[in-house]
Enzyme design. Structure first.
Site, short mmCIF file in Angstrom:
data_model
loop_
_atom_site.label_atom_id
_atom_site.label_comp_id
_atom_site.label_asym_id
_atom_site.label_seq_id
_atom_site.Cartn_x
_atom_site.Cartn_y
_atom_site.Cartn_z
N ASP A 1 0.87 -1.18 0.00
CA ASP A 1 0.00 0.00 0.00
C ASP A 1 0.90 1.23 0.00
OD1 ASP A 1 -2.24 1.88 0.57
OD2 ASP A 1 -3.34 0.06 1.08
N HIS B 1 -2.82 3.12 -4.63
CA HIS B 1 -2.16 2.67 -3.38
C HIS B 1 -0.76 2.13 -3.67
CE1 HIS B 1 -5.72 3.08 -0.74
NE2 HIS B 1 -6.40 2.79 -1.84
N GLU C 1 -10.21 2.96 -5.09
CA GLU C 1 -9.86 4.35 -4.78
C GLU C 1 -8.81 4.93 -5.72
OE1 GLU C 1 -10.85 4.20 0.00
OE2 GLU C 1 -8.78 3.81 -0.64
#
Length: 531
Positions: free
Chosen positions: A194, A255, A312
């Site tokens: 991440d 990420h 995201e």
């Protein structure tokens, strides 16, 4: 010998009969009945079982001996009546390998199962029955005569641990796997990459760990923490022995900050809040780089799935529109906007997984990318977007339910707690987790064939120590197991709290920093960093 027989008879006579409510088992078995009589627990069990069950038996006896017993076991001689008999019976629950029956009489214990995992789970239940016996005198402990027929509600009963934001290490992961096994949870989703850190060794790209593994959310300058491939193999073997499948997550195309710190040539930039957040989807070299990584991951992890995140991306794809390579890709592939670029990327990487005989797993955003239905598994996480769950199911995707409320364990679990997440004031209580199937009953009933199970997610933005990790996990892990395994359509919360009491004692003995929902004041909140 006559005195011993007389003593056993007197013990059986004076023992007060138990009801099924007195046996505090989590998750609750599908069917449990108590009969007359008691089995006296011997110091040395004789066991009739095939060699393939040796590992499960050793773990079983190690578990009970950690909590006050001093039992040993040996194989029974031919024609001798054993104390514990394990029988493979393929027809149990139509051959479900996780199903088992457990029968305790005054003479012996018989465990039958269709497969090795069923034997393992039957032994977990037997360990809980034994650990219910609280007498300090181990010589006089007995088990009630009973019959249990048991099988799980769902084949997918999972927990995800994020070790990018904060790293916990091999021994803590093993401890979590032990408790997962105790509660019959069987899928460990391991979030290894991440923004904050890259936690898995990739031999072709060593800077992913020498550079990308430095830092964490609390301390950007922390020394590199990661798992070597030998560490991974050790943990995989540990999980396999406990019938737990480990699913790695390598997050992309967002990420990706930790990877981009190590190899900036593959960065697609980011935003002011999320710098260097994405991989560059316009470079062919990016796909080669990521495919090389996934090939090492695929060789390392036996699971048929690799989780690619896919969530995201919009947090940091703003720079894509300025990249010449992305502009060229959009023209070449007739992609109308950056969302279509994202979907192109996800499908390219899904194709790479297919060549490795792996299936794509991703967060619910991948539904919009229209990845191949037969080769994809969706995790629905956005509880506020039920339309996305509906879309996933209507399109035929296998969909695991892990909505923030109530299955994100980084959320606050009690109204008095301050450290952790809330969503519009909502948080994740033990009771909500227990009643999960009731909240989603209509959807689960209609799409039962597409919903293999549920999963709790332990994001670690607000979890920075082992003690805090414990506090946010225990006892919610027990309620998760109850919801994932038990077929009880209307669980009773007070009954569950009653059955939870032995677990709370086990946590205490094991040094687990748990939250006590029965007496919250006795376990003050262990706070973590502010998100």
């Amino acid at each position: 010998m006559q005195k011993q027989i007389l003593l056993i008879a007197l013990m059986a006579f004076f023992i007060v009969p138990l009801s099924s409510q007195d046996l505090k088992i989590i998750p609750a078995p599908e069917n449990l009945s108590i009969q007359k009589g008691n089995f006296v627990i011997p110091d040395r069990f004789t066991v009739n079982a095939d060699e393939e069950f040796t590992s499960a038996l050793n773990m079983f006896f190690n578990r009970v001996n950690q909590h006050g017993f001093s039992s040993e076991w040996k194989r029974s001689w031919f024609l001798c009546s054993p104390d514990l008999e394990i029988i493979k019976e393929p027809q149990i629950d139509n051959g479900n390998p996780e199903a088992y029956t457990l029968k305790i009489t005054s003479k012996k214990i018989v465990l039958k199962a269709a497969g090795k995992s069923g034997v393992f789970y039957g032994l977990q239940t037997l360990s809980q029955v034994m650990l219910n016996q609280t007498s300090e005198n181990t010589k006089n402990r007995t088990l009630p005569a009973l019959t249990i027929n048991d099988a799980p509600r769902y084949p997918w009963r999972g927990i995800m641990l994020d070790e990018s934001r904060h790293f916990f290490g091999k021994e803590k992961v093993k401890e979590l796997l032990d408790w997962m096994a105790f509660y019959k949870l069987n899928k460990f989703h391991w979030h290894l990459t991440d923004v904050q850190g890259w936690r898995v060794e990739i031999k072709k790209y060593p800077k992913l760990t020498t550079v990308g593994a430095t830092g964490n959310l609390s301390d950007p300058d922390a020394s590199a923490k990661f798992y070597s491939q030998d560490d991974i193999r050790e943990i995989l073997k540990y999980a396999q022995d406990r019938f737990i499948e480990v699913i790695p997550e390598i997050d992309m195309p967002g990420h990706a900050t930790a990877a981009n710190k190590a190899y900036p040539e593959f960065s697609g930039g980011g935003s002011e809040k999320y710098p260097e957040f994405t991989f560059n989807p316009g470079k062919e070299e990016t796909y080669a780089f990521l495919t090389d990584i996934l090939r090492e991951v695929a060789d390392l992890f036996p699971s048929e799935y690799i989780h690619l995140g896919g969530d995201e991306v919009h947090f940091g794809n703003h720079h894509w529109k300025n990249l010449p390579e992305v502009q060229e890709l959009m023209k070449k592939e007739n992609l109308k906007n950056l969302q279509e670029v994202e979907y192109y990327f996800i499908n390219r990487m899904a194709d790479s997984l297919t060549t490795m005989n792996k299936k794509l797993m991703g967060w619910d955003e991948i539904v919009n990318a229209q990845t191949p239905v037969e080769e994809s598994v969706v995790m629905w996480w956005r509880h506020d977007k039920k339309d996305q769950l509906q879309k996933s199911l209507e399109n035929g995707y296998t969909t695991i339910l892990c909505p923030r409320i109530p299955l994100y364990f980084d959320f606050v679990q009690h109204e008095s707690h301050e450290s952790g997440r809330r969503w519009a004031g909502e948080y994740s209580t033990l009771k909500q987790i227990l009643h999960f199937n009731e909240y989603f009953e209509e959807t689960i009933t209609e799409y039962n064939h597409l919903i293999p199970g549920i999963q709790a997610n332990l994001w670690t933005e607000t979890i920075d120590t082992p003690e805090r990790l414990d506090y946010m996990t225990f006892p919610r892990i027990a309620a998760l197991a109850e919801a994932a395994w038990s077929t009880n359509e209307k669980p009773d919360y007070q009954d569950f709290l009653n059955r939870l009491k032995p677990s709370l004692q086990l946590y205490k003995k094991a040094g687990i920093s748990f939250f006590n929902p029965i007496n919250p004041d006795s376990t003050p909140e262990i706070k973590g960093p502010a998100k």
